[in-house]
Design an enzyme around this catalytic site. Sequence first.
Site, PDB file in Angstrom:
ATOM      1  N   GLU A  37      -1.820  -0.769  -5.290  1.00 42.95           N
ATOM      2  CA  GLU A  37      -3.031   0.030  -5.424  1.00 42.95           C
ATOM      3  C   GLU A  37      -2.925   0.838  -6.704  1.00 42.95           C
ATOM      4  OE1 GLU A  37      -5.076   2.389  -1.853  1.00 42.95           O
ATOM      5  OE2 GLU A  37      -2.922   2.205  -1.721  1.00 42.95           O
ATOM      6  N   ASP A  42      -2.432  -0.146   8.603  1.00 42.19           N
ATOM      7  CA  ASP A  42      -1.635  -0.460   7.423  1.00 42.19           C
ATOM      8  C   ASP A  42      -1.523  -1.954   7.165  1.00 42.19           C
ATOM      9  OD1 ASP A  42      -1.243   2.184   6.877  1.00 42.19           O
ATOM     10  OD2 ASP A  42       0.659   2.318   7.958  1.00 42.19           O
ATOM     11  N   ASP A  98       0.867  -1.150   0.000  1.00 40.85           N
ATOM     12  CA  ASP A  98       0.000   0.000   0.000  1.00 40.85           C
ATOM     13  C   ASP A  98       0.923   1.225   0.000  1.00 40.85           C
ATOM     14  OD1 ASP A  98      -1.740   1.954   0.627  1.00 40.85           O
ATOM     15  OD2 ASP A  98      -2.382   1.122   2.542  1.00 40.85           O
TER      16      ASP A  98
END
Length: 433
Positions: free
Chosen positions: A293, A377, A210
């Site tokens: 992402e 996270d 991420d």
Amino acid sequence: MLLRPHVVLLFMLDLVAIKVRLYPTKTQVAQLDRAFGCCRFLWNQMLDDRRQAYEQYKIDGIKSRYKTEKEYKQLFPFLKEVDSKALQNVNWHLQDAYARFFQNCKDRKSNKTKRYVSYPKFKSRKSRQSYTTDTINNNIKIDFARQKLKLPKLDSWIAYSDPRVFTESIRKVTVSKTKSGKHFASILIARENPIVPLTVVHEEKVVAFDMSMKDFVVTDDYKLGNPRFFRQSLKKIVKAHRHVSRAKKGSANRAKACRQLDTVYEHYVNQKKDWMHKLTRVLADKHDAVIIEDLNIEGMKRFNKGYAKSITKDISWGEFTTMLDYKLTRQGKYLVKVDRFFPSSQLCSACGYRYRELTLDQREWSCPACSTHHDRDVNASQNLHDEGLRLLSGKGITLIRATVGTTGSHASRDRVNPPSLEVVVDERRIHAL
Ligand SMILES: [Zn+2]
């Protein structure tokens, strides 16, 4: 979204750009400068004519109204002195720039994209110079033993420095000169890639990350850390800027200071690129699939303004994705982009409950449904991982879950064809155009 459809292609052609540093003599520098100058002149001239036509008629697309590079040659005979293919490329590049601009206008109107493509701009004598030429009748030659390159309209061979040797024929060459005065040639070739996309992927060889994560950590094996060169370069950049602003405008000292600034800045950009190449190389070699992402502009802003500013200075997200993509693809591996609307932070990775109340500053939370406690996270990364795997298997790729004590045959690759190592040998040093 998978970047590449799962089709088994035998002998895929990869367009590979090999960038080499050129060491032209004084005469050659002058000849190259003339080519840069003529191409820049033609571009600006064509752009100006087109702008005026646009102002007058407010429409575009009637190509016959615009003069071709051949007509400009009649008007400005000095253009005949330089490589005609280079001038032709100027015309193509400008048409392409216009096509992309108008297509983007349409796409933004119909809400297909939010990305903004700007109107073609005039080229300046002060920025990076370049021209592109095509191979025609074997007019571009390369001598690997002597490390010399022959370009059209240049009377002598130009020296270059690079150990790479290739057998493929040259398609295009883009010659460029950086602001600090270094010359490069980007040589485009088409290389057969006999590697077949993997049909089986081991889950332990899949990694997800991420971009908003604090350290841009990938796994425990390779933390991104904090490259020192950024801070060092920054100091030098600031200092060079100071020198420029203190020197008198138009003076020789100022010109010298400007060159120094360009050199320092180029050095930093090169370090950044080099470092990104190494990072993406490690990622692509170690993993069968990388899940990321698919960030939109807002996401990029979040990334840029995020927790680790000094780290983001060392990575350009778009460039990073491009590098990672081709390095994986050339090994038959996958880059999986998860849709940016996928709620990776809000989902509970244990039970799948969607916690819509999660706020942006909440670093930890507990699932109301199954009461699992999450680190924001880690949970997001886990969700991204699961979603990526789902997308992979949706493309017909068999996923093998890691079992305890996996060794030997299980750990080996499953491929349709044995891998050829030759193809990826020099990739580390190949720069995209
Ligand atoms: Zn839950």
